[in-house]
Every structure is written in C-alpha cells, then in structure tokens.
Write a protein that holds these residues in place. Sequence first.
Motif, mmCIF file in Angstrom:
data_model
loop_
_atom_site.group_PDB
_atom_site.id
_atom_site.type_symbol
_atom_site.label_atom_id
_atom_site.label_comp_id
_atom_site.label_asym_id
_atom_site.label_seq_id
_atom_site.Cartn_x
_atom_site.Cartn_y
_atom_site.Cartn_z
ATOM 1 N N GLY A 97 0.774 -1.226 0.000
ATOM 2 C CA GLY A 97 0.000 0.000 0.000
ATOM 3 C C GLY A 97 0.805 1.277 0.000
ATOM 4 O O GLY A 97 0.249 2.359 -0.175
ATOM 5 N N VAL A 98 2.111 1.179 0.187
ATOM 6 C CA VAL A 98 2.963 2.369 0.203
ATOM 7 C C VAL A 98 3.206 2.848 -1.226
ATOM 8 O O VAL A 98 3.546 2.058 -2.112
ATOM 9 N N VAL A 99 2.999 4.139 -1.460
ATOM 10 C CA VAL A 99 3.238 4.734 -2.774
ATOM 11 C C VAL A 99 4.721 5.087 -2.897
ATOM 12 O O VAL A 99 5.256 5.828 -2.057
ATOM 13 N N VAL A 100 5.384 4.537 -3.890
ATOM 14 C CA VAL A 100 6.809 4.792 -4.114
ATOM 15 C C VAL A 100 6.964 5.919 -5.127
ATOM 16 O O VAL A 100 6.455 5.834 -6.251
ATOM 17 N N CYS A 101 7.623 6.997 -4.716
ATOM 18 C CA CYS A 101 7.799 8.161 -5.587
ATOM 19 C C CYS A 101 9.046 8.039 -6.467
ATOM 20 O O CYS A 101 9.146 8.702 -7.503
ATOM 21 N N SER A 102 9.995 7.228 -6.049
ATOM 22 C CA SER A 102 11.220 7.086 -6.819
ATOM 23 C C SER A 102 11.812 5.706 -6.565
ATOM 24 O O SER A 102 11.840 5.240 -5.424
ATOM 25 N N MET A 103 12.265 5.045 -7.643
ATOM 26 C CA MET A 103 12.863 3.720 -7.527
ATOM 27 C C MET A 103 14.176 3.670 -8.300
ATOM 28 O O MET A 103 14.332 4.314 -9.338
ATOM 29 N N SER A 104 15.095 2.862 -7.792
ATOM 30 C CA SER A 104 16.389 2.686 -8.454
ATOM 31 C C SER A 104 16.343 1.456 -9.354
ATOM 32 O O SER A 104 15.870 0.397 -8.947
ATOM 33 N N GLN A 105 16.848 1.600 -10.593
ATOM 34 C CA GLN A 105 16.971 0.479 -11.516
ATOM 35 C C GLN A 105 18.451 0.314 -11.839
ATOM 36 O O GLN A 105 19.071 1.180 -12.450
ATOM 37 N N TYR A 106 19.048 -0.802 -11.385
ATOM 38 C CA TYR A 106 20.467 -1.062 -11.625
ATOM 39 C C TYR A 106 20.651 -1.914 -12.872
ATOM 40 O O TYR A 106 19.766 -2.695 -13.258
ATOM 41 N N SER A 107 21.807 -1.774 -13.485
ATOM 42 C CA SER A 107 22.133 -2.581 -14.657
ATOM 43 C C SER A 107 23.642 -2.752 -14.765
ATOM 44 O O SER A 107 24.413 -1.928 -14.257
ATOM 45 N N TRP A 108 24.048 -3.841 -15.419
ATOM 46 C CA TRP A 108 25.452 -4.075 -15.743
ATOM 47 C C TRP A 108 25.669 -3.696 -17.209
ATOM 48 O O TRP A 108 24.925 -4.139 -18.091
ATOM 49 N N PHE A 109 26.689 -2.887 -17.463
ATOM 50 C CA PHE A 109 27.078 -2.536 -18.825
ATOM 51 C C PHE A 109 28.394 -3.252 -19.117
ATOM 52 O O PHE A 109 29.417 -2.972 -18.483
ATOM 53 N N SER A 110 28.360 -4.218 -20.054
ATOM 54 C CA SER A 110 29.541 -5.028 -20.359
ATOM 55 C C SER A 110 30.242 -4.507 -21.608
ATOM 56 O O SER A 110 29.591 -4.154 -22.598
ATOM 57 N N MET A 111 31.566 -4.472 -21.567
ATOM 58 C CA MET A 111 32.398 -4.059 -22.701
ATOM 59 C C MET A 111 33.484 -5.099 -22.895
ATOM 60 O O MET A 111 34.196 -5.452 -21.948
ATOM 61 N N GLU A 112 33.623 -5.602 -24.121
ATOM 62 C CA GLU A 112 34.599 -6.664 -24.388
ATOM 63 C C GLU A 112 35.356 -6.408 -25.684
ATOM 64 O O GLU A 112 34.803 -5.900 -26.656
ATOM 65 N N GLN A 113 36.639 -6.774 -25.651
ATOM 66 C CA GLN A 113 37.462 -6.826 -26.854
ATOM 67 C C GLN A 113 38.149 -8.178 -26.897
ATOM 68 O O GLN A 113 38.575 -8.691 -25.859
ATOM 69 N N VAL A 114 38.260 -8.747 -28.092
ATOM 70 C CA VAL A 114 39.031 -9.965 -28.289
ATOM 71 C C VAL A 114 40.242 -9.595 -29.138
ATOM 72 O O VAL A 114 40.102 -9.182 -30.295
ATOM 73 N N VAL A 115 41.434 -9.720 -28.554
ATOM 74 C CA VAL A 115 42.680 -9.325 -29.219
ATOM 75 C C VAL A 115 43.261 -10.526 -29.948
ATOM 76 O O VAL A 115 43.489 -11.584 -29.344
ATOM 77 N N ASP A 116 43.491 -10.377 -31.235
ATOM 78 C CA ASP A 116 44.146 -11.405 -32.047
ATOM 79 C C ASP A 116 45.654 -11.184 -31.925
ATOM 80 O O ASP A 116 46.212 -10.264 -32.534
ATOM 81 N N LEU A 117 46.318 -11.999 -31.135
ATOM 82 C CA LEU A 117 47.728 -11.768 -30.815
ATOM 83 C C LEU A 117 48.633 -11.908 -32.034
ATOM 84 O O LEU A 117 49.596 -11.155 -32.194
ATOM 85 N N LYS A 118 48.340 -12.853 -32.918
ATOM 86 C CA LYS A 118 49.167 -13.003 -34.123
ATOM 87 C C LYS A 118 48.946 -11.837 -35.080
ATOM 88 O O LYS A 118 49.894 -11.356 -35.713
ATOM 89 N N ALA A 119 47.721 -11.359 -35.175
ATOM 90 C CA ALA A 119 47.455 -10.211 -36.040
ATOM 91 C C ALA A 119 48.157 -8.953 -35.524
ATOM 92 O O ALA A 119 48.448 -8.048 -36.299
ATOM 93 N N GLU A 120 48.437 -8.919 -34.228
ATOM 94 C CA GLU A 120 49.131 -7.775 -33.633
ATOM 95 C C GLU A 120 50.640 -7.860 -33.813
ATOM 96 O O GLU A 120 51.363 -6.943 -33.414
ATOM 97 N N GLY A 121 51.138 -8.978 -34.390
ATOM 98 C CA GLY A 121 52.561 -9.081 -34.688
ATOM 99 C C GLY A 121 53.314 -10.167 -33.951
ATOM 100 O O GLY A 121 54.503 -10.386 -34.211
ATOM 101 N N LEU A 122 52.666 -10.870 -33.010
ATOM 102 C CA LEU A 122 53.336 -11.956 -32.298
ATOM 103 C C LEU A 122 53.380 -13.202 -33.179
ATOM 104 O O LEU A 122 52.603 -13.334 -34.123
#
Length: 237
Positions: A97-122
Amino acid sequence: MSAAEWKKKCVEEWGLQGAPMPDSVDWKSVYEARPLGRNLVKNPSPHGESKDNPLPESDLEQRPMRGPPQREPQGDFSGWTTSTEKLPQDRSGIPPGVVVCSMSQYSWFSMEQVVDLKAEGLWDELLDEFQPAIAIQDWYKDTQLQENVFELHVKLLGADKKTVISEHSVKPTQDRNAESPTWKEVSHMFSGYGPGVRYLSFQHRLKNMFMDGFAQGFYQTLSSDSSVIIKPTKTSS
C-alpha cells in the motif's frame, strides 16, 4: 635491410635474447607492428575520461540534467562489443500500500574486446615456447552506487577462440562510506600460461543506476586507460 637485419633489430630493441626467432617469420612486418610494449587495447578510454583527471565530490549529489532522461551509458565505444543486463528491482522492503515516488533500476554494462595476438605481430614460437609475460591493467571510477560496481574478466584463448588456457577475474568491493569517488586500479600479470594462446578476451562490467520519479537521473560507473601489454620477458618454466 635484409631479413637478418630486421630480425637483429627486433632482438636488440626488445631485448629478446633467448626467444625463438625462426627465419620463416616476416621480421620487417613484426618490427613495424611493434607488438611488444604497446597497448593492444583499442580505444582504451571510451568514456572520454582519464584516471589522471580529478573527479567531482559525488555524482549522487549532482542535480539531474533537464531534458530527456539519460538511460544508457554515454561515450565512444568503437572497438568494443557492448551489452546491457538490467537487474530486477528490489521491492522486498516496501510495505503493501505504500506509494513509491522514486525507484532505483540497476544494470550491468559489459564491454569486451578480443585481441588477435598473431594479427598484432606476435608469432607462434614466441607464444608457445617463450611465453612472454602479459600485463593487464584497468581503472574504474568507484561510484559507490553499490558494494560491487566493477568486474574484470580476462581470458587467454586458443586458436578456436573457445578453449580457455588461462583466465583471471576480479570483483572488488567498494567502501560506501568513503567521502568521494576515486579512480581504482586493477591489474594482473599472466605468466607460465602454457602453449596454444592465440587470442585474449578482455571484458569489464560496469554497474549503472537509473532513478525514476522525482529524483530522476542516470549515474554510471566509468572505466579508463585499459591496457594489455606484452612484455619481452620469458615466463615459462
């Protein structure tokens, strides 16, 4: 310059004494790629921030900006594969029955890179026999939104990009009683990881919060100066 001269130049400038240097490798291309000592992460500061810049006292004390509400992270994420995972809202402590005036919404933001080691010169023999040290470093902004706002997951992968040869993960906790946010460092050194490494997956997860209602605003955890650096140091046993 001859192939032998290019190879000699690589050995002398990178201090690779004892490393396998087969004649089948194009040493001119390797030298020009400069795979050792160079940051292999593309666009290492996608949020446009630097760990060397001062941070405001507290993001949560800033007044929300006027105009359409921001709901997604802002920045130039070229070079990164991104995704967002919204977390369920916790309403367990709200009486019926309590009226909520403000709520928090959390999220995970994922960032990924896949490094090609041979393409980089190894080259194969360096990775399989010499196994140079691989230094990982990342910085994140301790936003104090929750106890855990950052995760780093790094994997050394085989040629199929699926076989995990070695991995390192870290999930630091934050002091939510701290007076102001700061840049925090996480780092790791891979060594003696075994043969077969051809790719490296670098992923970090940043926790964000969206406030709706009267306290509407978007607060994000930032990353900066991510790096993957191959050291000219033998680490295999």
